[in-house]
Design a protein around this motif. Structure first.
Motif, PDB file in Angstrom:
ATOM      1  N   CYS A   1     -13.296  -2.641   0.835  1.00  0.00           N
ATOM      2  CA  CYS A   1     -12.006  -3.231   0.472  1.00  0.00           C
ATOM      3  C   CYS A   1     -11.562  -4.232   1.536  1.00  0.00           C
ATOM      4  O   CYS A   1     -11.156  -5.349   1.216  1.00  0.00           O
ATOM      5  CB  CYS A   1     -10.970  -2.130   0.279  1.00  0.00           C
TER       6      CYS A   1
ATOM      7  N   THR B   1     -14.188   3.028  -2.738  1.00  0.00           N
ATOM      8  CA  THR B   1     -13.080   2.958  -1.791  1.00  0.00           C
ATOM      9  C   THR B   1     -12.256   4.242  -1.834  1.00  0.00           C
ATOM     10  O   THR B   1     -12.313   4.998  -2.783  1.00  0.00           O
ATOM     11  CB  THR B   1     -12.167   1.756  -2.109  1.00  0.00           C
TER      12      THR B   1
ATOM     13  N   CYS C   1      -5.284  -2.095   3.325  1.00  0.00           N
ATOM     14  CA  CYS C   1      -4.859  -1.462   4.583  1.00  0.00           C
ATOM     15  C   CYS C   1      -5.970  -1.489   5.619  1.00  0.00           C
ATOM     16  O   CYS C   1      -5.745  -1.156   6.775  1.00  0.00           O
ATOM     17  CB  CYS C   1      -4.391  -0.042   4.333  1.00  0.00           C
ATOM     18  N   GLY C   2      -7.182  -1.847   5.195  1.00  0.00           N
ATOM     19  CA  GLY C   2      -8.268  -2.002   6.145  1.00  0.00           C
ATOM     20  C   GLY C   2      -9.024  -0.739   6.487  1.00  0.00           C
ATOM     21  O   GLY C   2      -9.917  -0.763   7.338  1.00  0.00           O
ATOM     22  N   LYS C   3      -8.705   0.358   5.819  1.00  0.00           N
ATOM     23  CA  LYS C   3      -9.350   1.620   6.193  1.00  0.00           C
ATOM     24  C   LYS C   3     -10.799   1.702   5.713  1.00  0.00           C
ATOM     25  O   LYS C   3     -11.632   2.279   6.388  1.00  0.00           O
ATOM     26  CB  LYS C   3      -8.530   2.791   5.642  1.00  0.00           C
ATOM     27  N   CYS C   4     -11.096   1.146   4.534  1.00  0.00           N
ATOM     28  CA  CYS C   4     -12.507   1.184   4.103  1.00  0.00           C
ATOM     29  C   CYS C   4     -13.117  -0.209   4.065  1.00  0.00           C
ATOM     30  O   CYS C   4     -12.474  -1.180   3.674  1.00  0.00           O
ATOM     31  CB  CYS C   4     -12.733   1.885   2.778  1.00  0.00           C
TER      32      CYS C   4
ATOM     33  N   ILE D   1       0.819  -1.203   0.000  1.00  0.00           N
ATOM     34  CA  ILE D   1       0.000   0.000   0.000  1.00  0.00           C
ATOM     35  C   ILE D   1       0.862   1.265   0.000  1.00  0.00           C
ATOM     36  O   ILE D   1       0.419   2.336  -0.439  1.00  0.00           O
ATOM     37  CB  ILE D   1      -1.014  -0.009   1.183  1.00  0.00           C
TER      38      ILE D   1
ATOM     39  N   CYS E   1      -8.948   4.556  -1.884  1.00  0.00           N
ATOM     40  CA  CYS E   1      -7.839   4.566  -2.843  1.00  0.00           C
ATOM     41  C   CYS E   1      -8.125   3.530  -3.916  1.00  0.00           C
ATOM     42  O   CYS E   1      -9.089   2.792  -3.854  1.00  0.00           O
ATOM     43  CB  CYS E   1      -6.494   4.310  -2.147  1.00  0.00           C
TER      44      CYS E   1
HETATM   45  S1  SF4 Z   1      -9.245   0.876  -0.829  1.00  0.00           S
HETATM   46 FE1  SF4 Z   1      -9.439   1.577   1.336  1.00  0.00          FE
HETATM   47  S2  SF4 Z   1      -8.995  -0.247   2.612  1.00  0.00           S
HETATM   48 FE2  SF4 Z   1      -8.338  -0.687   0.515  1.00  0.00          FE
HETATM   49  S3  SF4 Z   1      -6.170  -0.182   0.567  1.00  0.00           S
HETATM   50 FE3  SF4 Z   1      -7.235   1.654  -0.229  1.00  0.00          FE
HETATM   51  S4  SF4 Z   1      -7.662   2.885   1.614  1.00  0.00           S
HETATM   52 FE4  SF4 Z   1      -7.075   0.843   2.331  1.00  0.00          FE
END
Ligand code: SF4
Ligand SMILES: Cc1cc2nc3c(=O)[nH]c(=O)nc-3n(C[C@H](O)[C@H](O)[C@H](O)COP(=O)(O)O)c2cc1C
Ligand code: FES
Lengths: 427, 155
Positions: free
Chosen positions: A349, A387, A343-346, A171, A389
């Protein structure tokens, strides 16, 4: 074979091509000297804009335009050089880092001069330890000879270059995660706006460019935008480093004009498929691109032509798979990768990449059924456009493309058999 | 002396902190220094680095744990990373990984009892032209076609 004089890789065969003396003897740092002594920063930026150079990191954004977004009056600005190169199937940045680091450095310095930047950070993936050392050595050599540091070549232009090592997280190649990583935070992408051109590294306006993009700049400044535009298609000019891997006779990196037909790269440059087999499928732009089949290989390798056939150039990572390779197994590895690297932020995803991988594991091993194929389709569709990103879209693209193009392979796997295997291990 | 870091390393971390616009930006470089000198990053060392950079230990730990290459437990003297991503998979990467593990009597991710080897499954190493690609202590090797020959070479 079509004859193309290499531009970017012309020094690669030289003995000690990575050395400053060798670089200078072959015309190195001539463009920087020319810029600092006879061109204004604006003139350098105009030349890069006029060249039509587009970012080689994958998105193909016009480089000159990207530079022009940086507010001229900002007191502190940065350049972040993206040398993270971690998408499965991609290995073209390494050729500059290992064999021609001064070409990258000269490109960095020209960018910094054009945009008025006083410090650049080269972010290199942690696995490439030798590459980080090669860059450190090149920066030290360049500093000792007055190309890096204060009052470069006796002019008013000063610029520092730092080498920054990642530590194994794909990432970090996403530009805002890269900035977070340098800042010492968890490398999760930022929401935009504000864009890095306004609020970037350490809160300052920041340019983010790929290694290969910057390595094109010295020749543009030295030989001119008009020369650059004579190479490749009008909408995406210049030379391109293609990396070829898989079942070709001569895997490796090849420099050819942007827009070179995929078939030519495979057959003429990489020597065609080995072992007397036939092509099964080709991944044209690494793990976020849709596979192509034999009848599609005449496509020119540039951003727009590939998008027209429903796939992507990415960074130019071409993997050629012979007829014994199962597309579902390849897709399982793609899904495993994106699951691991999300990365688990959203939520779409974080959850979606897990589901993609779970159903593909079942399908690949012959323990899945038709519902798994539908889950893969649904989940992948829900990843697109929802998402923070582009990783979500990257994870979706090769799956949706393959579901469209290889329905019979999915159907067979859902019925517990692989069309390419005599027998399948059923759990 | 701060517990967990020897004085030389601690002063190196402080020096790194001065090189960036924020102290926090020295976190990854500092963790690499720690890992270089001790092979892994102990909780004590992590806390000491955090302290030197004015970060809460939990904050530094949350960052460090994100990264695959920062070892949070001691590993083998030789850490063998084997790529079994798609290009390497199509060139025998998975078989190589299995063979290495079975010769050493361990599973991927584990370290041999004598502490000589760790074997890890890696994602693409940007060496797909040398599939199956392997790194030993982050040095590229490849293509590696025989687990036996690799182990003999490393012995
Ligand atoms: S889409 Fe969201 S969860 Fe997936 S890598 Fe990008 S920021 Fe992280
Ligand atoms: C998940 C993800 C990973 C990325 N990895 C890379 C990478 O390794 N190298 C790279 O140059 N760009 C990568 N990119 C694209 C960057 O965000 C950015 O667009 C690029 O570095 C810009 O440089 P360019 O304009 O010179 O192409 C990635 C993007 C995403 C979403
Ligand atoms: S797929 Fe193994 S090194 Fe790229």
């Amino acid at each position: 074979m079509t004859v193309f004089e290499p531009v970017l890789l012309r020094r690669r065969g030289l003995d000690r091509s990575f050395d400053l003396d060798v670089y200078e003897r072959s015309g190195g740092y001539r463009a920087l000297r020319k810029a600092l002594t006879s061109l204004s920063p604006q003139e350098v930026m105009d030349e890069v804009s006029a060249s039509g150079l587009r970012g080689r990191g994958g998105a193909g954004f016009p480089t000159g335009r990207k530079w022009s977004f940086i507010p001229t009056d900002a007191p502190v600005k940065y350049l972040a050089v993206n040398a993270d190169e971690s998408e499965p199937g991609t290995f073209n940045n390494r050729v500059f880092i290992d064999a021609d680091p001064h070409a990258l450095l000269e490109g960095i310095l020209l960018c910094c001069y054009a945009v008025g930047i006083g410090a650049a950070y080269i972010y290199i993936r942690g696995e490439n330890l030798a590459g980080a050392r090669a860059l450190e050595r090149a920066v030290a050599q360049a500093r000792a000879r007055g190309y890096v540091g204060g009052k470069i070549l006796g002019t008013a232009f000063s610029c520092e270059v730092h080498v920054f090592r990642g530590a194994g997280a794909y990432i970090c190649g996403e530009e805002t995660a890269l900035l977070e990583s340098i800042e010492g935070r968890r490398p999760q992408p930022r929401s935009r706006p504000p864009f890095p051109a306004v609020v970037g590294l350490f809160g300052r306006p920041t340019v983010i460019n790929n290694v290969e993009t910057l390595a094109c700049v010295p020749d543009i400044v030295d030989r001119g935008a008009a020369w650059f535009k004579t190479i490749g298609p009008e909408a995406a000019p210049g030379p391109k480093i293609y990396c070829l891997s898989g079942h070709v006779r001569r895997p490796g990196v090849y420099e050819q004009p942007m827009g070179t037909p995929l078939r030519e790269l495979i057959e003429e440059h990489a020597g065609g498929i080995r072992g007397g087999r036939r092509i099964g499928f080709v991944i044209p732009g690494a793990a976020a691109s849709t596979a192509l089949v034999e009848s599609e290989l005449d496509v020119p390798m540039d951003y727009d032509s590939l998008r027209k056939v429903g796939t992507e150039l990415g960074a130019g990572g071409i993997a050629v798979m012979d007829e014994t390779v199962c597309i579902v197994e390849t897709l399982e590895r793609f899904a495993r990768f994106f699951r691991h690297e999300s990365c688990g932020k959203c939520v779409p995803c974080r959850e979606g990449t897990v589901w993609q991988h779970l159903v593909l594991e079942r399908l690949a091993s012959g323990t899945g059924d038709t519902r798994d194929v539908e889950v893969l389709r649904d989940v992948s569709q829900q990843l697109v456009g929802r998402t923070l990103c582009a990783l979500g879209a990257f994870a979706a693209a090769p799956q949706l493309g393959a579901l469209r193009k290889f329905p019979e392979h999915f159907a067979a796997h859902a019925a517990g058999r692989c069309p390419l295997r005599e027998a399948m291990t059923l759990a | 002396m701060t517990a967990g870091l020897d004085p030389a390393l601690l002063s190196r971390v402080r020096e790194l902190a001065g090189r960036f616009p924020t102290k926090r930006a020295a976190l990854l470089p500092a963790l690499w220094e720690v890992q270089k000198s001790s092979g892994w990053i102990s909780p004590e060392a992590l806390s000491a680095v955090a302290g030197a950079l004015d970060l809460a230990p939990a904050d530094a730990a949350a960052v460090a744990s994100f990264y695959f290459l920062f070892a949070r437990a001691p590993g083998g003297a030789k850490v063998i990373d084997v790529c079994d991503s798609f290009v390497c998979l199509a060139n025998g990467g998975a078989e190589l990984l299995d063979e290495l593990c079975s010769r050493l009597g361990i599973s991927a991710g584990d370290t041999t009892a004598d502490g000589r080897f760790t074997v890890r499954r890696q994602e693409c190493l940007a060496a797909c032209h040398q599939a199956p690609a392997v790194q030993v202590n982050l040095e590229y090797r490849g293509p590696i076609t025989s687990a036996e020959a690799l182990l003999a070479e490393l012995a």
